[in-house]
Design an enzyme around this catalytic site. Sequence first.
Site, short mmCIF file in Angstrom:
data_model
loop_
_atom_site.label_atom_id
_atom_site.label_comp_id
_atom_site.label_asym_id
_atom_site.label_seq_id
_atom_site.Cartn_x
_atom_site.Cartn_y
_atom_site.Cartn_z
N LYS A 1 0.77 -1.12 -0.07
CA LYS A 1 0.22 -0.04 -0.14
C LYS A 1 0.90 1.17 0.10
O LYS A 1 0.37 2.28 -0.34
CB LYS A 1 -0.94 -0.01 1.27
CG LYS A 1 -1.93 -1.29 1.29
CD LYS A 1 -2.54 -1.33 2.76
CE LYS A 1 -1.95 -2.38 3.49
NZ LYS A 1 -2.57 -2.64 4.68
N GLY A 2 2.06 1.28 0.04
CA GLY A 2 2.89 2.16 0.46
C GLY A 2 3.08 3.07 -0.46
O GLY A 2 3.03 4.46 -0.11
N ASP B 1 7.45 3.64 -3.39
CA ASP B 1 7.61 4.70 -2.18
C ASP B 1 9.28 4.69 -1.87
O ASP B 1 9.58 5.92 -1.85
CB ASP B 1 6.89 4.20 -1.08
CG ASP B 1 7.04 2.76 -0.47
OD1 ASP B 1 7.66 2.03 -1.54
OD2 ASP B 1 6.22 2.40 0.16
N ASP C 1 15.29 0.55 -0.45
CA ASP C 1 16.19 0.49 0.55
C ASP C 1 17.32 -0.61 -0.05
O ASP C 1 18.37 -0.21 -0.55
CB ASP C 1 15.63 0.01 1.68
CG ASP C 1 16.29 -0.11 3.04
OD1 ASP C 1 17.45 0.51 3.09
OD2 ASP C 1 15.76 -0.81 3.91
N PHE D 1 14.80 5.36 9.49
CA PHE D 1 13.66 4.77 9.32
C PHE D 1 12.57 5.83 9.26
O PHE D 1 12.47 6.48 10.16
CB PHE D 1 13.21 3.59 10.21
CG PHE D 1 11.74 2.73 9.83
CD1 PHE D 1 11.95 1.86 8.96
CD2 PHE D 1 10.72 3.40 10.39
CE1 PHE D 1 10.84 1.29 8.75
CE2 PHE D 1 9.55 2.53 9.86
CZ PHE D 1 9.64 1.37 9.09
N ASP E 1 4.75 3.15 6.46
CA ASP E 1 4.09 2.83 7.66
C ASP E 1 5.21 2.21 8.72
O ASP E 1 6.30 1.97 8.18
CB ASP E 1 3.17 1.68 7.50
CG ASP E 1 3.66 0.30 7.11
OD1 ASP E 1 4.59 0.17 6.00
OD2 ASP E 1 3.47 -0.58 7.72
N ARG F 1 0.60 5.92 7.93
CA ARG F 1 0.58 6.13 6.36
C ARG F 1 0.29 7.55 5.92
O ARG F 1 0.35 8.11 5.02
CB ARG F 1 -0.43 5.12 5.66
CG ARG F 1 0.59 3.84 5.85
CD ARG F 1 -0.20 2.60 4.74
NE ARG F 1 -0.01 1.31 5.13
CZ ARG F 1 1.17 0.63 4.48
NH1 ARG F 1 1.95 1.30 3.84
NH2 ARG F 1 1.32 -0.59 4.80
P1 IMP Z 1 13.92 -2.97 -0.20
O1 IMP Z 1 13.39 -4.23 -0.66
O2 IMP Z 1 14.70 -3.38 1.12
O3 IMP Z 1 14.17 -2.03 -1.11
O4 IMP Z 1 12.69 -2.25 0.67
C1 IMP Z 1 11.56 -1.60 0.22
C2 IMP Z 1 10.39 -1.63 1.13
O5 IMP Z 1 10.46 -1.73 2.31
C3 IMP Z 1 9.60 -0.35 0.76
O6 IMP Z 1 8.55 -0.46 -0.25
C4 IMP Z 1 8.58 -0.27 2.03
O7 IMP Z 1 7.54 -0.77 2.09
C5 IMP Z 1 9.69 -1.02 3.30
N1 IMP Z 1 10.52 0.17 3.86
C6 IMP Z 1 11.86 0.36 3.56
N2 IMP Z 1 12.25 1.38 4.40
C7 IMP Z 1 11.28 1.74 5.01
C8 IMP Z 1 11.19 2.91 5.82
O8 IMP Z 1 12.06 3.84 5.98
N3 IMP Z 1 9.79 3.10 6.28
C9 IMP Z 1 8.65 2.22 5.94
N4 IMP Z 1 8.89 1.26 5.30
C10 IMP Z 1 10.19 0.96 4.45
MG MG Z 2 5.85 -1.55 5.33
#
Ligand code: IMP
Ligand code: MG
Length: 187
Positions: free
Chosen positions: A42-43, A99, A102, A152, A159, A165
């Site tokens: 949903k982000g 969104d 990371d 974070f 969220d 959110r």
């Molecule tokens: P990745 O696969 O590590 O790149 O993570 C991406 C997903 O992790 C994003 O689409 C978010 O849902 C979640 N995420 C990563 N960092 C944050 C943060 O700082 N706040 C909230 N959600 C996050």
């Molecule tokens: Mg999340």
Amino acid sequence: MRSDIREILLDREQIAVRVRELAAEISRDYAGRNPLFVSVLKGAVYFLTDLSRAVEMPLEIDFMAITRYGSARAQSGVVRLIKDLDVEITGRDVLLVEDIIDTGLTAGYLIRLLQARSPSTLRICTLLDRPYRRILETLEIGYRGFEIPDRFVVGYGLDYREQYRHLPFIGVLKDEVLREAASAADA
Ligand code: IMP
Ligand code: MG
């Protein structure tokens, strides 16, 4: 709610200005085409709705939903698709609207999945890029809103345990909020 926030990183106006800039760039790049904006629930929904409203050309939107095995921070990269796109993307200009990137594992998984369906073009547009924990170094980001520090964040779709959110800004949670939740989970 706001008392849980330690610091506002990006306020409503900063986000709005940058979203308009990204939309202008996208409008130039995709002029005369009919791109499909794809987001993951949903982000990215808040970003997608604002971005798409600022784009001046025909476009379509569609959604996927995924769950991660283990915690979001488990870094396994193993993702299960629980809702697929409604439309076919073969030959389409697809823009994956995210969104935050990371580790890059989620976006990498989705790009592989979408690429296998032979879209005409496939690019990533992410509002936030936090490069410090990147595992998938090869991920190409076509459009990037902001690079953020190694913290974070919540708000504008992002969220913490499904909360925050709907905050109109992007902020950093107080340490004690994260700590309280962590000790409640241990109990
Ligand atoms: P990745 O696969 O590590 O790149 O993570 C991406 C997903 O992790 C994003 O689409 C978010 O849902 C979640 N995420 C990563 N960092 C944050 C943060 O700082 N706040 C909230 N959600 C996050
Ligand atoms: Mg999340």
